[in-house]
Every structure is written in C-alpha cells, then in structure tokens.
Scaffold this active site. Structure first.
Site, PDB file in Angstrom:
ATOM      1  N   LYS A   1       0.842  -1.198   0.000  1.00  0.00           N
ATOM      2  CA  LYS A   1       0.000   0.000   0.000  1.00  0.00           C
ATOM      3  C   LYS A   1       0.886   1.261   0.000  1.00  0.00           C
ATOM      4  O   LYS A   1       2.029   1.204   0.409  1.00  0.00           O
ATOM      5  CB  LYS A   1      -0.858  -0.053   1.269  1.00  0.00           C
ATOM      6  N   GLY A   2       0.337   2.388  -0.431  1.00  0.00           N
ATOM      7  CA  GLY A   2       1.102   3.643  -0.421  1.00  0.00           C
ATOM      8  C   GLY A   2       1.466   4.066   0.998  1.00  0.00           C
ATOM      9  O   GLY A   2       0.682   3.869   1.925  1.00  0.00           O
ATOM     10  N   GLY A   3       2.662   4.590   1.177  1.00  0.00           N
ATOM     11  CA  GLY A   3       3.064   5.149   2.469  1.00  0.00           C
ATOM     12  C   GLY A   3       3.518   4.161   3.520  1.00  0.00           C
ATOM     13  O   GLY A   3       3.568   4.493   4.705  1.00  0.00           O
ATOM     14  N   VAL A   4       3.857   2.924   3.102  1.00  0.00           N
ATOM     15  CA  VAL A   4       4.270   1.925   4.101  1.00  0.00           C
ATOM     16  C   VAL A   4       5.790   1.718   4.128  1.00  0.00           C
ATOM     17  O   VAL A   4       6.294   0.897   4.881  1.00  0.00           O
ATOM     18  CB  VAL A   4       3.553   0.565   3.888  1.00  0.00           C
TER      19      VAL A   4
ATOM     20  N   THR B   1       9.852   2.111  -0.733  1.00  0.00           N
ATOM     21  CA  THR B   1      11.119   2.579  -1.317  1.00  0.00           C
ATOM     22  C   THR B   1      12.277   2.360  -0.350  1.00  0.00           C
ATOM     23  O   THR B   1      13.338   1.878  -0.745  1.00  0.00           O
ATOM     24  CB  THR B   1      11.009   4.065  -1.720  1.00  0.00           C
TER      25      THR B   1
ATOM     26  N   ASP C   1       7.373   3.393  -9.994  1.00  0.00           N
ATOM     27  CA  ASP C   1       6.361   4.257  -9.378  1.00  0.00           C
ATOM     28  C   ASP C   1       6.506   5.656  -9.978  1.00  0.00           C
ATOM     29  O   ASP C   1       7.584   6.242  -9.914  1.00  0.00           O
ATOM     30  CB  ASP C   1       6.611   4.298  -7.863  1.00  0.00           C
TER      31      ASP C   1
ATOM     32  N   ASN D   1       6.933  -2.369   8.603  1.00  0.00           N
ATOM     33  CA  ASN D   1       7.696  -1.157   8.923  1.00  0.00           C
ATOM     34  C   ASN D   1       7.040  -0.318  10.019  1.00  0.00           C
ATOM     35  O   ASN D   1       5.891  -0.547  10.395  1.00  0.00           O
ATOM     36  CB  ASN D   1       7.831  -0.290   7.661  1.00  0.00           C
TER      37      ASN D   1
END
Length: 332
Positions: A32-35, A38, A61, A262
C-alpha cells in the site's frame, strides 16, 4: 493455535533467505502507499550488493522516490549509486516508454507510427504493457545479476505484474491478424504513395517484443528466479491490503514468502508518552494477527520506526542491516 505456538514455529524473521538464493533474478517490492516500500527496496538492494556481482534497482512508481531516498538524481538510464561499485538505479515510467516508442515509429515512417498507436490503444492496458515490454527489453540487455523493482502502490503493482500475459495474448492476436492482412495493407499503402517501412518491419518488432515478454512471463512464474516482498505497517487497512496482494500474487503464480512490517514503535518501559503506549498496543494487536496468519509460511521482518528519517546512503546502509539482523529494542 496460540500466538506463542505460532511464533515458535515461525520462519526466520529476516530476508537472509533471499540473499542466500543465488538463482533469483527478479525481486519485486510492493504494498500500500506510504508503508515504506522505497526504503525497503533500497535497503534490500544494498544488502544484495554485498553478496551479488551486480544489482539494478528500478522504480516503476511515477512518484519516483529513489532519487529522494539516496539524495542523488536518477533518470531512465541506469546510474551507479554513489558509494557503491556494483549497485545502479534508474527511474522509469511505462507510460512514457510507449509514447517514445510511438514517436520513434513516427519518425521512421508515418504508417508504422500510426499502426503502433492503433495497436497501443486498441486493447485496455496494452499501452502500459507495451511500455513495460520496451523496459524489459532494455533491462534484459544490461546483464545484471539481480534486478529489484520498487513498484507503485498495490493496484498499479498488480496491473504491472499482469502485463506479460495481457501483452502475450494481444501481440499473438495482432501478429496473426497482421500476417493475414499484411500484403493487403502493403498494397493499400503503395497505392496511396506511402513510403517508410513496410508492415513486415512492424510485425517483426511486435514478434521480438512478444518473445521477450513470453520469456519474462516464464521467469516471473519461476520461484527460483522471481519472488515478491510484501511491505506493510501494523494497521488494519495495510494488513487487509497485504492479504489481497498475497491472494493476487498467488493467482498470477508469483512466489511470495516474505513480509516486511515497517514503522514499529518500541517505547521504553518508563516512557511517559501515552500516545506511544496506545499506538504500541494497537500495533502489537495487528502484528499478532500477522504472525497468526503468515508466520508458518512467510519470513516476517519487523522494522523499527526510527527517530530520524531514513534518507541518504549511510542511513540506508544502517537501516538495511535490520533486514538480516533483527532489530533489538533498547531495554532501558
């Protein structure tokens, strides 16, 4: 089954198994985004650079965070990461790749360019898939030992992984159609006084693209060559998304046996931060659920939320060590 029993039987909580698997060629990191995808993909690439001859880290991305993570500008050509001899990175966009392909075909001759455009937009998803094929052709020619993909948020990732089969079907259909209609299209083009490359050139290009995609598709489904690392945080929505991702990967026959969790809090016992304690309780609940669901089949790596951002090569190097040596929170 109690969570204590599950933890007892759990697989090793590191990604050492991935570093030890020397046959791996393609590694996908997604969630999911923001986890922290990167940060995780950069950390994994750093660890791989210690045990593999050459590593390429690719961001698919559109947000392209690799440059921000390393504090170094990357583009669509592979560039060595500062401080490493055998780690390179690049940031690509499948959408811009197909546009470049159409423009290139246009410059070679109008008919081929317009047919490429027709093909690109005739079937939903084929434009991105063809861009993906161009990327894969480029990447395959570069001969890296292992390639790590820092993928877009979950929905895009799954679409990205379906490209090989979408494209394989579409190109097979167009190749067959093209061979039957090719002579007629050629005659029509010459009647109109059209110059430029003939249809055979275009179908040869499509055929070579199809061959690359077929080979890549086979490799993606081979657990000896490809695996997917799921990244999440200890919250309901992220856990839900991870389960959905695992189900989809299974349906694509893509191996996955690692989850990186994370941003875990480890407040000191005597901490006066009520917010930290409450949040830790919530995280413990979801980590417990994660262990119960996945610990028998997945390597679950627990990564701490640090007081500072993980940015820059030195901090990424330090953080990457927790992928192979589990983080031990301070006792005091």
């Amino acid at each position: 089954m109690s969570s204590a029993a599950v933890v007892e039987d759990a697989l090793e909580p590191t990604l050492q198994n991935i570093l030890d698997q020397k046959t791996l060629k393609w590694l996908f990191v997604g969630g999911k985004g923001g986890v922290g995808k990167t940060t995780t993909s950069c950390s994994l690439a750093i660890q791989l650079s210690k045990v593999r001859e050459s590593v390429l880290l690719i961001s698919t991305d559109p947000a392209h965070n690799l440059s921000d993570a390393f504090g170094q500008k990357f583009g669509k050509e592979a560039t060595k990461v500062n401080g490493f001899d055998n780690l390179s990175a690049m940031e690509i966009d499948p959408n811009s790749s197909i546009q470049e392909m159409i423009e290139q075909s246009d410059s070679q001759g109008g008919a081929m360019g317009s047919m490429m455009q027709d093909l690109a937009f005739a079937i939903p998803g084929v434009d991105e898939a063809m861009g993906f094929a161009e990327i894969m052709k480029h990447v395959k020619s570069m001969e890296y030992s292992v390639i790590v993909f820092d993928t877009a948020p979950t929905g895009h990732t799954l679409r990205f992984l379906s490209f090989p089969s979408v494209l394989e079907k579409a190109l097979a259909k167009f190749s067959t159609l093209g061979r039957s209609l090719g002579p007629m299209l050629g005659q029509f083009q010459s009647m109109l006084g059209g110059g430029g490359p003939n249809q055979e050139d275009m179908f040869a290009k499509l055929e070579s693209m199809r061959e690359v995609i077929t080979e890549v598709n086979t490799q993606f489904k081979d657990p000896e060559k490809t695996t997917f690392v799921c990244v999440c945080i200890a919250e309901f929505l992220s856990l839900y998304e991870t389960e959905r991702l695992i189900q989809e990967l299974t349906s694509y026959e893509i191996d996955t046996h690692a989850i990186v969790c994370n941003q875990l809090l480890y407040p000191k016992k005597d901490s006066n931060c009520q917010h930290c304690r409450v949040r830790k309780q919530m995280q413990d609940k979801y980590v417990g659920e994660m262990m119960e669901l996945y610990a028998d089949d997945f390597h679950i790596v627990k990564m701490p939320l640090l007081t500072e951002e993980v940015r820059g090569t030195d901090k990424l190097k330090d953080f990457s060590n927790f992928l192979v040596t589990p983080y031990v929170p301070p006792t005091e």
